[in-house]
Design a protein around this motif. Structure first.
Motif, PDB file in Angstrom:
ATOM      1  N   GLU A 136       0.874  -1.316   0.195  1.00  0.00           N
ATOM      2  CA  GLU A 136      -0.222   0.006   0.151  1.00  0.00           C
ATOM      3  C   GLU A 136       0.897   1.547  -0.080  1.00  0.00           C
ATOM      4  O   GLU A 136       0.501   2.098  -0.315  1.00  0.00           O
ATOM      5  N   LEU A 137       2.067   1.578   0.195  1.00  0.00           N
ATOM      6  CA  LEU A 137       2.762   2.339   0.481  1.00  0.00           C
ATOM      7  C   LEU A 137       3.023   3.062  -1.169  1.00  0.00           C
ATOM      8  O   LEU A 137       3.142   2.260  -1.986  1.00  0.00           O
ATOM      9  N   ASP A 138       3.950   4.349  -0.822  1.00  0.00           N
ATOM     10  CA  ASP A 138       3.885   4.375  -2.650  1.00  0.00           C
ATOM     11  C   ASP A 138       5.219   4.027  -3.247  1.00  0.00           C
ATOM     12  O   ASP A 138       5.586   3.181  -2.361  1.00  0.00           O
ATOM     13  N   GLN A 139       4.687   3.500  -4.227  1.00  0.00           N
ATOM     14  CA  GLN A 139       5.907   2.914  -5.429  1.00  0.00           C
ATOM     15  C   GLN A 139       7.815   3.415  -4.682  1.00  0.00           C
ATOM     16  O   GLN A 139       8.485   2.720  -4.909  1.00  0.00           O
ATOM     17  N   GLN A 140       7.898   4.726  -4.965  1.00  0.00           N
ATOM     18  CA  GLN A 140       8.582   5.199  -4.803  1.00  0.00           C
ATOM     19  C   GLN A 140       9.576   4.574  -3.421  1.00  0.00           C
ATOM     20  O   GLN A 140      10.671   4.624  -2.637  1.00  0.00           O
ATOM     21  N   THR A 141       8.308   4.891  -2.343  1.00  0.00           N
ATOM     22  CA  THR A 141       9.023   4.552  -0.642  1.00  0.00           C
ATOM     23  C   THR A 141       9.365   2.737  -1.144  1.00  0.00           C
ATOM     24  O   THR A 141      10.365   2.482  -0.590  1.00  0.00           O
ATOM     25  N   GLN A 142       8.760   2.046  -1.503  1.00  0.00           N
ATOM     26  CA  GLN A 142       8.810   0.494  -1.582  1.00  0.00           C
ATOM     27  C   GLN A 142      10.170   0.458  -1.941  1.00  0.00           C
ATOM     28  O   GLN A 142      10.923  -0.227  -2.193  1.00  0.00           O
TER      29      GLN A 142
ATOM     30  N   ARG B  72       0.660   4.446   6.576  1.00  0.00           N
ATOM     31  CA  ARG B  72       1.568   4.799   5.630  1.00  0.00           C
ATOM     32  C   ARG B  72       2.602   6.035   6.212  1.00  0.00           C
ATOM     33  O   ARG B  72       3.747   6.503   5.373  1.00  0.00           O
TER      34      ARG B  72
ATOM     35  N   ASP C 104       6.117   6.638   4.320  1.00  0.00           N
ATOM     36  CA  ASP C 104       5.908   7.365   3.352  1.00  0.00           C
ATOM     37  C   ASP C 104       6.465   8.839   3.740  1.00  0.00           C
ATOM     38  O   ASP C 104       7.043   9.325   3.558  1.00  0.00           O
TER      39      ASP C 104
ATOM     40  N   ALA D   3       9.027  12.140   2.619  1.00  0.00           N
ATOM     41  CA  ALA D   3       8.760  12.961   2.300  1.00  0.00           C
ATOM     42  C   ALA D   3       8.968  14.258   3.393  1.00  0.00           C
ATOM     43  O   ALA D   3       8.932  15.249   2.963  1.00  0.00           O
TER      44      ALA D   3
ATOM     45  N   LEU E 142       1.636  12.078   6.901  1.00  0.00           N
ATOM     46  CA  LEU E 142       1.257  10.313   6.143  1.00  0.00           C
ATOM     47  C   LEU E 142       1.776   9.798   7.590  1.00  0.00           C
ATOM     48  O   LEU E 142       1.555   9.050   7.296  1.00  0.00           O
TER      49      LEU E 142
END
Length: 831
Positions: free
Chosen positions: A127-133, A436, A439, A443, A459
């Motif tokens: 569920e996390l932002d793809q960039q975070t992953q 999140r 994330d 950020a 977040l």
């Protein structure tokens, strides 16, 4: 030489030779795992070159051309210094400690498997932002590159050599993104809210009437201690700091006992087993009141005194800051997690203290076989099997059962006997729902102004924190983020019946836009110290009723005001505030103690308090005596009636309780129920406390009261987070350090906590200190409790401890030129 002497000399020579060999082996084993910090290393997976500069404290600053390379290098560096700590933590958060240590940690694993931190992380990751992953995976690649390069136990750290003796087959698994996410659940657990207070209220109510229980949880003193936010309210579904509110008028104990044991089984990773010791200070002062004309920000989270410290200092710098590589951040990190948790960029700074909202409730349940009662119907329990591997033993399987409210936490201990209507306890906690917060870290680390900071804070769901903010443009601010539940009924202070459904949480938490927020307040400063966020007279949503009681925050406010009145504030003034040791309750209790008739040698000790200013330095005889008296007052007043787990720890809630009881000399709490044919009053207890405290200190420190020292009682031992409590003295000697005499006490600004039910040894500390100067980030300062290294006997294992204990700070370099100038070592990583 006579024959016997020649024989003795030969034996001695052999023994000395063996000792030298063993010492050499030990030195070789210890040093073999020290990280390489000079030269060049190839790191498969990098896309460009990375430079790592370390100063004399071993603090790394990492420079990379891409964000992925930056976080990969951070994973590598964390592993170099702290991999064993990381490995230990991931086993703990996954409920797998028994794989390392055998059956001694089974209760801990059972409790953690029941709550299912790792399972939540598994649901959270996609569920996390793809960039975070991507960044989490890059970090894991860096950790695994180090692990691959260090395949042997002796290559990794001394701890693995020790573990190999008991568990020779153990091999660390590759690091994963889930290992990092699970650690954030541990962070949330240690900074949870009033869960123990809920249990304590119910357990005490089994002993004394409910109205007397309420005496032990007094309301927050808004008339004496200001909340964080003193202006604004919700207007048109948003918190508006300019708006003004409309005026308004002001269980089953058997299962609960088992639930309390379950909660006690969960280890503290950031906080302290003494829940009253968890806290933090932060404040920010506008440039209108500083010498530089730009803001100053201070932060010092109060957590458990671990070795190595829970924090790891680092700088993460893109070689050129661009949209693709936006990071130029320096601050405190967690080994095992990419990014910076608390610190500053080149434009903004932020600090955390625990908001402490009520984000967990205990629901009393009626369980019958494999069903439970809910809204008039028998509903099937959700069940799952958890197998726990045990080093040196057979696997253990437990069945975890859950209701709509959460897992039954009493069931991992021995079966609880049904009491009243309830026979089980379920835990509902916001951190058991995917979020999140990961994330939010990235950020925050790239935010450049107040609006981007607020968007990042939105977040940050668990744990809910007080965020203070400052930037180079001169703006200061405060934001309360977090997922905070809305209850259909009740205030979260007592365990509630789950079967009726009337106390259920509503589907949506308090909206972020409605949480308190302040920008550039008229006062010109903001103070947070776990005190109430906002007066409920002006804010309707329930955050919690169980705040810290504002003794630290009010003292900081007073000191900030005094510093402003004395002229423009500088970093030295901020440091002096962080080091303040004044006891906030002395001015209330000492006059009452002076009025009591007292004969015998205790009177000589009481004379120490007459001219005492309330400060608690290590050399203070008065501080030693006052704290001994305080300990006796609490134990004599409450230990006879309260159950063991709910007895006073000594924090500022008990300041408020005793403050009110001092006005009620015949209150039943003063009476010792264990004495027959006698009813004690306030003065009887105070007199006995004075005498008992004198006798205790005379026995421990001698009869010369002038020679007593608070630092001879109030001492900090740095204990390794895993093997430091092994119970094997030679092993503990390898990894533990100290003790240190330290000033302060639990609710002084310099908050070195201790528990009156134990002894005076320190159980919570300012785990780091930071002062950020927004006029020039290179004028900022910081200190960690121990050091950068997790390797026992490394020069940076605990090199910051003495500086910390003495109230000192180190330069917090962040600009490239100052980082390079301070560097003693440079390591280059290449693809």
């Amino acid at each position: 030489m006579p024959r016997p002497l020649r024989w003795f000399a030969r034996v001695l020579t052999v023994l000395l030779a063996l000792a030298l060999v063993l010492a050499g082996v030990l030195v070789y084993t210890v040093r073999k795992s020290f990280p390489q910090v000079e030269g060049t290393l190839r790191l498969p997976g990098l896309t460009g070159n990375v430079e790592i500069y370390r100063d004399k404290s071993g603090i790394p600053h990492i420079y990379a051309a891409s964000a992925a390379d930056l976080f990969m290098a951070q994973g590598f560096v964390h592993a170099q210094d702290r991999f064993y700590e990381m490995d230990f933590r991931r086993h703990m958060t996954a409920g797998r400690l028994s794989e390392l240590y055998g059956s001694s940690t089974l209760d801990t694993d059972k409790a953690l498997r029941t709550m299912g931190w790792r399972r939540v992380a598994e649901r959270e990751l996609p569920e996390l932002d793809q960039q975070t992953q991507d960044y989490l995976n890059a970090y894991a690649k860096g950790v695994n590159a180090w692990l691959s390069a260090n395949p042997n136990a002796s290559d990794r750290s001394l701890e693995y050599s020790v573990i190999k003796i008991q568990n020779g087959d153990y091999r660390p698994e590759p690091w994963t993104a889930l290992d990092s996410l699970s650690w954030l659940k541990a962070m949330a657990w240690d900074l949870r809210s009033n869960m123990e207070d809920e249990i304590d209220r119910a357990l005490i109510a089994a002993k004394v009437p409910r109205e007397r229980v309420e005496q032990l949880y007094p309301a927050y003193p808004y008339d004496r201690h200001a909340p964080i936010v003193t202006q604004g309210t919700i207007d048109q579904d948003r918190f508006d700091q300019r708006a003004e509110p409309r005026l308004r008028g002001r269980a089953g104990t058997g299962a609960l006992t088992q639930a309390a044991k379950t909660l006690d089984s969960v280890p503290s990773t950031m906080g302290t087993e003494d829940r009253e010791g968890v806290g933090s200070n932060s404040w920010v002062i506008s440039g209108d009141h500083t010498k530089s004309g730009k803001p100053l920000l201070a932060n010092d989270p109060h957590l458990s005194p671990q070795l190595p410290s829970v924090w790891y200092q680092a700088g993460l710098h893109c070689q050129k800051v661009t949209e693709e590589c936006p990071y130029d951040v320096t601050g405190f990190t967690f080994s095992g997690v990419p990014g910076v948790i608390i610190g500053h960029t080149d434009k903004i700074a932020w600090g955390f203290t625990n908001l402490g909202p009520d984000v967990a409730d205990l629901f009393l349940e009626q369980v019958d076989g494999d069903t439970y009662l809910y809204k008039g119907e028998q509903v099937k329990l959700e069940t799952r099997q958890e197998q726990i591997k045990v080093a040196g033993g057979s696997p253990v399987t437990i069945t975890v059962r859950s209701t709509v409210h959460g897992p039954l936490i009493n069931e991992v201990m021995s079966a609880a006997k049904p009491t009243g209507e309830a026979n089980a306890v379920a835990l509902q906690w916001t951190a058991l729902t995917p979020g999140r917060s990961a994330d939010a870290i990235f950020a925050l680390n790239k935010a450049t102004d107040w609006q981007e900071f607020k968007a990042a804070a939105a977040l940050f769901e668990v744990p809910a924190q007080n965020l203070v903010y400052a930037d180079t443009s001169g703006k200061i601010g405060y934001q309360a983020p977090g997922r905070i539940p809305v209850r259909a009924k009740g205030d979260g202070t007592w365990p509630v019946p789950g079967w009726t459904g009337e106390y259920d949480w509503r589907a949506a938490p308090i909206p972020y836009d409605q949480l308190p927020s302040v920008e550039d307040p008229a006062e010109g400063f903001i103070v947070t110290a776990n005190n109430a966020v906002i007066d409920p007279e002006r804010y309707k949503p329930l955050l919690t009723k169980d705040w810290a009681y504002g003794y630290r925050s009010e003292r900081i406010r007073d000191l900030v005001k005094a510093a402003i009145e004395n002229g423009k504030v500088d970093a030295a003034a901020m440091t002096a505030i962080q080091q303040d040791t004044r006891n906030g309750f002395a001015e209330t209790l000492v006059p009452a103690l002076m009025e009591v008739d007292l004969a015998g040698p205790g009177g000589q000790a009481r004379e120490l308090l007459k001219s005492w200013d309330g400060t608690q330095g290590v050399d203070s005889a008065a501080a030693a005596y006052f704290n001994a008296v305080w300990r006796q007052v609490l134990m004599l007043t409450f230990n006879d009636e309260l159950p063991e787990g709910a007895r006073p720890g000594g924090g500022d809630r008990w300041y408020e309780v005793i403050r009110r009881l001092l006005q009620l000399p015949d209150d039943p709490f003063w009476d010792d129920v264990t004495t027959k044919n006698r009813t004690e009053t306030r003065d009887d207890i105070l007199r006995q406390a004075l005498a008992s405290a004198y006798q205790e200190l005379a026995d421990r420190l001698g009869e010369d009261v002038a020679s007593w020292r608070w630092g001879d009682l109030h001492r900090l031992e740095l204990v390794n987070g895993s093997l430091g409590t092994s119970g094997i003295a030679p092993v503990e000697a390898l990894f533990n350090r100290g003790p240190f005499a330290v000033p302060g006490n639990k609710d002084a600004v310099n908050a070195t906590g201790w528990n009156v039910q134990g002894d005076y040894e320190v159980t919570a500390v300012p785990s780091m200190r930071m002062i950020v100067d927004l006029s020039d980030m290179d004028n900022s300062q910081w200190i960690n409790l121990t050091g950068a290294s997790g390797h026992a006997f490394h020069e940076n294992y605990w090199d910051q401890a003495e500086v910390w204990a003495g109230g000192g700070l180190l330069p917090m370099h962040s600009k490239p030129e100052s980082v390079r100038k301070a560097a003693l070592h440079t390591l280059r990583l290449t693809p």
